[in-house]
Write a protein that holds these residues in place. Structure first.
Motif, PDB file in Angstrom:
ATOM      1  N   SER A  27      47.773  18.082  44.553  1.00 45.70           N
ATOM      2  CA  SER A  27      46.328  18.064  44.346  1.00 45.70           C
ATOM      3  C   SER A  27      45.921  19.316  43.566  1.00 45.70           C
ATOM      4  N   ALA A  28      44.759  19.288  42.928  1.00 42.22           N
ATOM      5  CA  ALA A  28      44.283  20.401  42.112  1.00 42.22           C
ATOM      6  C   ALA A  28      43.947  21.595  43.006  1.00 42.22           C
ATOM      7  N   LEU A  29      44.272  22.781  42.520  1.00 40.65           N
ATOM      8  CA  LEU A  29      43.988  24.008  43.239  1.00 40.65           C
ATOM      9  C   LEU A  29      42.569  24.447  42.885  1.00 40.65           C
ATOM     10  N   SER A  30      41.752  24.656  43.878  1.00 43.14           N
ATOM     11  CA  SER A  30      40.350  24.965  43.630  1.00 43.14           C
ATOM     12  C   SER A  30      40.047  26.457  43.695  1.00 43.14           C
ATOM     13  N   GLU A  31      41.052  27.328  43.647  1.00 39.04           N
ATOM     14  CA  GLU A  31      40.852  28.764  43.673  1.00 39.04           C
ATOM     15  C   GLU A  31      41.044  29.333  42.278  1.00 39.04           C
ATOM     16  N   ILE A  32      40.338  30.418  41.974  1.00 37.29           N
ATOM     17  CA  ILE A  32      40.490  31.100  40.689  1.00 37.29           C
ATOM     18  C   ILE A  32      41.349  32.333  40.922  1.00 37.29           C
ATOM     19  N   ASN A  33      42.380  32.478  40.111  1.00 40.84           N
ATOM     20  CA  ASN A  33      43.258  33.630  40.215  1.00 40.84           C
ATOM     21  C   ASN A  33      42.683  34.748  39.350  1.00 40.84           C
ATOM     22  N   VAL A  34      42.187  35.822  39.964  1.00 41.22           N
ATOM     23  CA  VAL A  34      41.565  36.915  39.231  1.00 41.22           C
ATOM     24  C   VAL A  34      42.537  38.062  38.944  1.00 41.22           C
ATOM     25  N   THR A  35      43.757  37.961  39.369  1.00 35.98           N
ATOM     26  CA  THR A  35      44.721  39.036  39.150  1.00 35.98           C
ATOM     27  C   THR A  35      44.924  39.345  37.671  1.00 35.98           C
ATOM     28  N   PRO A  36      45.127  38.365  36.784  1.00 31.51           N
ATOM     29  CA  PRO A  36      45.273  38.704  35.362  1.00 31.51           C
ATOM     30  C   PRO A  36      44.010  39.355  34.787  1.00 31.51           C
ATOM     31  N   PHE A  37      42.846  38.914  35.225  1.00 28.72           N
ATOM     32  CA  PHE A  37      41.593  39.491  34.762  1.00 28.72           C
ATOM     33  C   PHE A  37      41.493  40.960  35.175  1.00 28.72           C
ATOM     34  N   VAL A  38      41.846  41.264  36.409  1.00 29.98           N
ATOM     35  CA  VAL A  38      41.808  42.637  36.895  1.00 29.98           C
ATOM     36  C   VAL A  38      42.817  43.493  36.136  1.00 29.98           C
ATOM     37  N   ASP A  39      43.988  42.967  35.853  1.00 29.00           N
ATOM     38  CA  ASP A  39      44.997  43.707  35.093  1.00 29.00           C
ATOM     39  C   ASP A  39      44.486  44.071  33.704  1.00 29.00           C
ATOM     40  N   VAL A  40      43.884  43.122  33.019  1.00 29.82           N
ATOM     41  CA  VAL A  40      43.363  43.374  31.676  1.00 29.82           C
ATOM     42  C   VAL A  40      42.240  44.407  31.728  1.00 29.82           C
ATOM     43  N   MET A  41      41.364  44.310  32.699  1.00 33.58           N
ATOM     44  CA  MET A  41      40.258  45.258  32.806  1.00 33.58           C
ATOM     45  C   MET A  41      40.764  46.672  33.091  1.00 33.58           C
TER      46      MET A  41
END
Length: 170
Positions: A27-41
């Protein structure tokens, strides 16, 4: 306490069980993974923290402090700097005083251009006056002395009481 057939915790109605659609199908995962976003920031933050001190251009000086505020710049001004040892810089190019006139003429063809004179606080008034006279001889009329803000006020405030033993005169 009554439980309905649609209650998630009840054993009936199939609400507590998951249906299987077959092997390999998820089934589709309904969570957003923010780890890559935090790494880039964090990488961007480090880049800006390292590069910000490098953006301050000019000859390193210890400017005198005054109460005057900063002025707004309309175009890139011509900057003449005088170091504590008396060395003179036009923009960031070291220039002997004897060659100051031709260097000014080469740097700015328009005498209406603003000129910022930055002088170290330990330079004698005579040296600064000589540089300003050379600017004036070349036809520059918009000459500004650059200082740091936050220095001592020019005298006591108007509403301050006179020191002990002195009488205030109007």
């Amino acid at each position: 306490m009554a439980l309905s057939a649609h209650d998630a915790f009840s054993g009936s109605g199939g609400g507590g069980r998951r249906r299987r659609y077959g092997r390999g199908r998820r089934s589709a995962l309904s969570e957003i993974n923010v780890t890559p976003f935090v790494d880039v920031m964090l990488v961007l933050l480090i880049v800006f923290m390292v590069s910000a001190p490098l953006l301050s251009a000019g000859v390193p000086l210890e400017l005198p402090k005054t109460e005057a505020g900063a002025i707004r710049e309309s175009e890139a001004p011509l900057t003449v700097s005088v170091r504590a040892d008396g060395s003179i810089f036009v923009q960031e190019q070291r220039t002997p005083f004897e060659a100051l006139g031709p260097a000014l003429a080469a740097a700015a063809r328009d005498p209406e251009r603003e000129v910022f004179v930055r002088a170290d606080g330990r330079v004698s008034y005579e040296e600064v006056a000589r540089v300003m006279a050379a600017l004036s001889v070349r036809g520059f009329t918009r000459i500004n002395l650059i200082t740091d803000t936050g220095g001592p006020l020019a005298g006591p405030p108007a509403d301050a009481a006179p020191p002990a033993g002195e009488v205030a005169t109007p």
